[in-house]
Design an enzyme around this catalytic site. Structure first.
Site, PDB file in Angstrom:
ATOM      1  CB  SER A 297      -6.507   2.135  -4.381  1.00 19.55           C
ATOM      2  OG  SER A 297      -5.757   2.909  -3.462  1.00 19.55           O
ATOM      3  CG  ASP A 298      -4.257  -2.825  -0.354  1.00 21.04           C
ATOM      4  OD1 ASP A 298      -4.085  -2.047   0.612  1.00 21.04           O
ATOM      5  OD2 ASP A 298      -4.065  -4.050  -0.259  1.00 21.04           O
ATOM      6  CG  PHE A 299      -0.394   1.380   1.670  1.00 23.71           C
ATOM      7  CD1 PHE A 299      -0.864   1.968   2.832  1.00 23.71           C
ATOM      8  CD2 PHE A 299       0.818   1.794   1.162  1.00 23.71           C
ATOM      9  CE1 PHE A 299      -0.134   2.942   3.479  1.00 23.71           C
ATOM     10  CE2 PHE A 299       1.549   2.773   1.801  1.00 23.71           C
ATOM     11  CZ  PHE A 299       1.070   3.345   2.962  1.00 23.71           C
TER      12      PHE A 299
END
Ligand code: BGC
Length: 752
Positions: A297-299
């Site tokens: 996932s992104d942050f």
């Protein structure tokens, strides 16, 4: 990128080849600096094949069979430096990967801890090593401007070597999002507006990172660069045909080059946040595109599913992300908090967890982590900022500058110039502000622009230097009168100006694309002196230069060039290096034109006569100020003799042709031969032209060379609304030139 957690330690298949030099002019360009050679690295990584890959599958299954549910979920958890990080998570197998550690001693401690965990599974150690670790290279958009895949690969290679020297084995790069809106702050991190260039760059960067021992995370899948109005994280609307034609190919190129992992986009596309989009991640990425690695996932993007309004709470967010195909959770902590309960409640099948773990373990084995020696902190310092890394940084910086304007050949600085005023804080400081800077690492104390000019021009030219601002980021003027007095007294002004530091990168969207605030004010004052101004622009994005270009005789767009940037600028200003960069993004005339890109569709009312009822603006032209692929040189190149080998090519064939390029000026130089194609009539409206091949050539003054190009017909395919691939027979125009306005033309018939 989260600034919060910044470490705080002190298609490449398109063939191009050069035929032998024409007309006996076989002198090579001797004055162009040569490029450093590639080096092989013992940590080089790549997907294994054959029996080795089969053995890895056996080891993955054997390990998986020994894991408890908690240990499995631990592998899916990416944590890192920041509030509340607890090394015990590593020791107890509750964190399979960590990020944002750059102190090799800390990395070593954590690696050792992982080896004390029950199953001793090594850690993946990630960082946004985007354009350098200790030695900085031009920003990715500047790298793309080189149009030189070998140099781009070299930049990634040295970035990886240095990162690996500190124990980092995973980078959150390359960002391959197509960028057509310079209001978006992240355009600096990509390769610009063109699908083919972005694909070539993506593959080169993946190769380079892997050769240097660092796994890549191609990002952000998908469509992140199309945020509405260029406002970061904003919604994205992309029809399937466009997604497959424009946004997916650079990811495909990265995957074909061996990308180990892929990162989701923070935004929602067509109403579905990417992090919860099973169609996107599982069906398209892992299915249709055959991606074998894992998806991260992104942050905190899993947690953001709640704010997107597709999950009521953390448990639902974790469940939706995992079932969509997100294998690893970056920093939201929701997998570790909720997935075990979700499994026990039978809302998440354990098979889905197993599949994610399998992908992560597979990557760890293929990366060679189980066999790799731990980082040796005592050796790190000696492996940073080494002469070959610096030579590579200089080589890339030399070619990343785009000469936009050079009226009256004011550059290179002429011998009759006796005094120069160098103005601008960005020229002064001996280190560049780097995006995603690894604060505390050793720094290159490098030269200033004025020192470089002095070195090349000698004592007979008087050079004065004036910061003009109180800080490097230039948001407050300093010593204005003294600066202007010096400028008035000089024969030539070299102004090194740009955007404020915070105007670049993630969440740095703008609505105005001028030289901001006092930067623009100072430039106006300098122009008002009446002395000729050479403007060196340091920005992370294309600006609107319409007004400036009308008043300044020479402009160099340098983006941010990295550690050796000022040396390279000195070489270009004095003619030691002939600029050869090309724009990877069109530069608009006004913000209202955006998006402006060269490979648009035709309209039913194209602008022909510049009259009413054509698709045009009443108050603005359609064309950008500087088009995609554009960049001047100190010499002059001409193209002629465009010949196609065959006038008719089968659908399964390749369009092959050649063109002669001549360096008709008095200096050696490099030029990018660009080949664009257009389908004349199709089942759908097709772009007015699309770049399908390019080659950067080095030519001595007066020399000619025949450049051969090859475009497989299958590269002309496109997709319909249902996502079906179409490749259509018919007439195709071939345009060859040195920017996207290429006018040398031929026609080829593609047959059944
Ligand atoms: C960015 C990613 C980056 C990640 C880790 C996010 O905010 O969108 O591109 O890799 O942070 O720093």
């Amino acid at each position: 990128m989260s600034r919060l957690f910044l470490p705080a330690l002190a298609l490449a298949t398109l063939a191009f080849s050069l035929a032998g030099p024409a007309q006996g002019q076989n002198r090579s360009a001797q004055n162009q600096p040569s490029q450093p050679a590639a080096v092989q690295d013992p940590n080089a990584m790549a997907w294994r094949s054959g029996p080795e890959a089969a053995e890895i599958e056996r080891r993955v299954e054997a390990l998986l069979a020994q894991m408890t549910l908690d240990e499995k979920i631990g592998q899916l958890n990416l944590t890192g430096r920041g509030d509340g990080f607890d090394p015990q998570w590593v020791a107890t197998g509750r964190s399979g990967a960590i990020m944002n550690f750059i102190d090799p001693r800390e990395v070593r401690r954590l690696q050792d801890l992982a080896r004390t965990s029950r199953l001793q599974i090594p850690l993946i150690i990630g960082l946004d090593a985007i354009h350098g670790f200790a030695t900085y290279f031009p920003q990715p958009i500047g790298q793309a401007a080189t149009f030189d895949p070998k140099l781009i690969e070299l930049a990634a290679y040295w970035t990886a070597r240095e990162s690996r020297a500190a124990g980092v084995n995973w980078t959150f790069a390359p960002m391959v999002d197509l960028t057509r809106d310079p209001r978006w702050g992240r355009v600096f991190e990509g390769a610009g507006e063109d699908v083919h260039l972005a694909s070539v760059v993506a593959a080169a960067r993946v190769r380079g990172y892997h050769r240097g021992g660092v796994a890549t995370s191609v990002k952000h899948f998908a469509g992140y660069g199309e945020a509405e109005a260029g406002r970061d994280y904003n919604s994205v609307w992309i029809p399937l045909s466009k997604l497959l034609d424009r946004h997916v190919p650079p990811f495909q190129a990265a995957i074909a080059a061996g990308a180990f992992t892929a990162m989701t986009s923070l935004s929602a596309m067509n109403g579905m946040p990417a992090t919860a989009d099973r169609g996107l991640l599982t069906d398209l990425l892992k299915g249709r595109l055959g991606f074998r690695g894992f998806v991260v996932s992104d942050f905190a993007s899993i947690e953001e599913l709640i704010k997107h309004g597709v999950a009521a709470d953390g448990a639902e967010a974790a469940r939706k992300a995992l079932l969509a195909g997100v294998d690893m959770d970056m920093f939201s902590g929701l997998y570790i908090q909720h997935l075990a309960d979700e499994v026990r409640a039978e809302r998440v099948p354990v098979a889905a967890i197993d599949e994610a773990v399998r992908r992560i373990l597979r990557v760890k084995f293929h990366m060679g982590l189980f066999e790799a020696a731990p980082v040796d902190p005592a050796a790190t310092a000696g492996l940073l900022i080494t002469p070959p890394a610096r030579a590579a940084a200089l080589a890339v910086a030399r070619e990343a500058m785009v000469l936009l304007k050079n009226d009256g050949d004011i550059l290179p600085i002429r011998p009759d110039v006796r005094s120069i005023a160098v103005v601008g804080a960005l020229a002064m400081v001996d280190e560049d502000w780097q995006y995603g800077d690894n604060v505390g690492l050793p720094r290159i104390r490098r030269s200033t622009v004025q020192a470089e000019l002095a070195r090349h021009l000698g004592p007979q030219v008087r050079i004065s230097a004036h910061s003009g601002f109180t800080t490097q980021c230039g948001i407050e003027l300093a010593e204005r009168e003294a600066t202007l007095a010096a400028a008035r007294a000089a024969d030539l002004i070299v102004a090194v100006l740009g955007e404020e530091c915070e105007f670049m990168g993630e969440s740095a969207s703008r609505t105005r694309l001028d030289l901001p605030g006092v930067q623009g004010e100072l430039l106006n004052d300098l122009i008002a002196t009446g002395k000729p101004v050479v403007l060196v622009l340091k920005t992370g994005r294309p600006l609107v230069l319409t007004d400036i270009a009308a008043r300044v005789p020479a402009i160099i767009q340098s983006f941010h060039l990295g550690s050796e940037g000022r040396v390279a600028i000195g070489e270009v200003l004095t003619g030691r290096v002939n600029p050869s960069g090309k724009l990877p993004m069109s530069m608009p005339r006004s913000v209202g034109q955006i998006p402006v890109y060269y490979d648009h569709l035709p309209t039913g009312r194209p602008q022909i006569k510049h009259e009413r009822y054509e698709s045009s603006f009443i108050d603005e032209r359609n064309e950008p100020l500087f088009p995609f692929g554009f960049g001047l040189s100190y010499t002059r190149f001409t193209l002629d003799q465009l010949v196609l080998d065959q006038a008719r090519v089968p659908l399964a064939g390749t369009i092959v042709g050649s063109v002669r390029i001549t360096n008709a000026g008095a200096r050696d130089g490099r030029e990018v031969v660009q080949v664009y194609l257009r389908q004349r009539v199709g089942s759908r409206s097709r772009p007015v032209r699309e770049l399908k091949a390019f080659e950067k050539v080095t030519l001595a003054a007066g020399a000619s060379q025949t450049v051969r190009f090859a475009v497989p017909v299958e590269a002309l395919a496109f997709h319909d609304d249902q996502g079906r691939r179409r490749l259509e027979p018919g007439l195709y125009d071939v345009f060859v030139g040195t920017d996207s306005r290429a006018s040398l033309a031929a026609t080829v018939e593609v047959g059944e």
